[in-house]
Design a protein around this motif. Sequence first.
Motif, short mmCIF file in Angstrom:
data_model
loop_
_atom_site.label_atom_id
_atom_site.label_comp_id
_atom_site.label_asym_id
_atom_site.label_seq_id
_atom_site.Cartn_x
_atom_site.Cartn_y
_atom_site.Cartn_z
N VAL A 82 7.96 31.02 -43.27
CA VAL A 82 6.98 30.37 -44.14
C VAL A 82 7.53 30.18 -45.55
O VAL A 82 8.14 31.09 -46.12
N HIS A 83 7.31 28.99 -46.06
CA HIS A 83 7.48 28.73 -47.50
C HIS A 83 6.12 28.92 -48.13
O HIS A 83 5.19 28.16 -47.87
N PRO A 84 5.96 29.96 -48.98
CA PRO A 84 4.64 30.24 -49.53
C PRO A 84 4.25 29.36 -50.70
O PRO A 84 3.14 29.48 -51.23
N GLY A 85 5.14 28.47 -51.10
CA GLY A 85 4.95 27.66 -52.28
C GLY A 85 5.84 28.16 -53.41
O GLY A 85 6.45 29.23 -53.31
N LEU A 86 5.93 27.39 -54.47
CA LEU A 86 6.64 27.84 -55.67
C LEU A 86 5.73 28.83 -56.38
O LEU A 86 4.65 28.47 -56.85
#
Length: 279
Positions: A192-196
């Motif tokens: 998962v990319h949790p966001g910046l």
Amino acid sequence: MGAGPRTIVLVGATSGLGRQAAVRLAADGHRLILAGRDPRRVRDLARELPRAHVIGADVATAAGVDELARQVSAATDRIDTLVNNAGVMRPTRTVTAEGHELNLAVHHLAPFSTTSRVLPLLRRGEGRIVNVNSEGHRSPMRGSGEVALDFDDLDSERGYDPFMAYSRSKLANLLFSYELQARHPELTVVAVHPGLVRTRLGRDFPSLQVRLVHAFALSARRGAEPVVRLATGTVSAGRYYNRFAPVPSSPRSRDTAAARRLWAVTEEVRGPFTQVGSR
């Protein structure tokens, strides 16, 4: 397993989105085993979440992973979800006591070795692995150029760019995630990319750079939301998520030959993952 409490091991739990995820998971009633590197932050988290089992271990080295696995095995006989969330970013090249570049050690070698060491516990539980990744696996946060592994220089000895080293280590983590799912279909593996997210990850960079990034970044609490969802909710096995939605990752991350090669190289460094269930 139903919607009841889960046994969750969260590595990288003492600051940033990991800490926020731990607080949320504790409030939801899950049984938590939380790991962090910094002794002071470990103590602080243990005081904040007294019902959680909080342990200190530096997963940047094999010895640290061994210590983590020992303490986890002493605390539980099953794991429903393992969250590999430990993260690092350094402006200058840093190596571990074993001589490995720190991004590679923390973002790839650590999840590989940790998952391997607790595999029997995962099999007794639901067996879900959530690897916290980054859209940086596609392109570096600063600069340009394709993100691809250099198998002749995985430890970035021939010139170090902190943003490219970070991106390559996240690409390695994603290749591992897909290959783990392929070799062990009894598990449920997601990345998962949790966001910046505004975290302590860039604390060693010049303050202006950090301020510019933070101006557009999510809070750690919001960054933790997809990690909590994927750790406890319904997921699609073997997928990469951009926050809450599964999306295609980069073509390089889906290179099965590169994934198999990386697995073999990693086993040369850290020893066999396991022969049980491998193809």
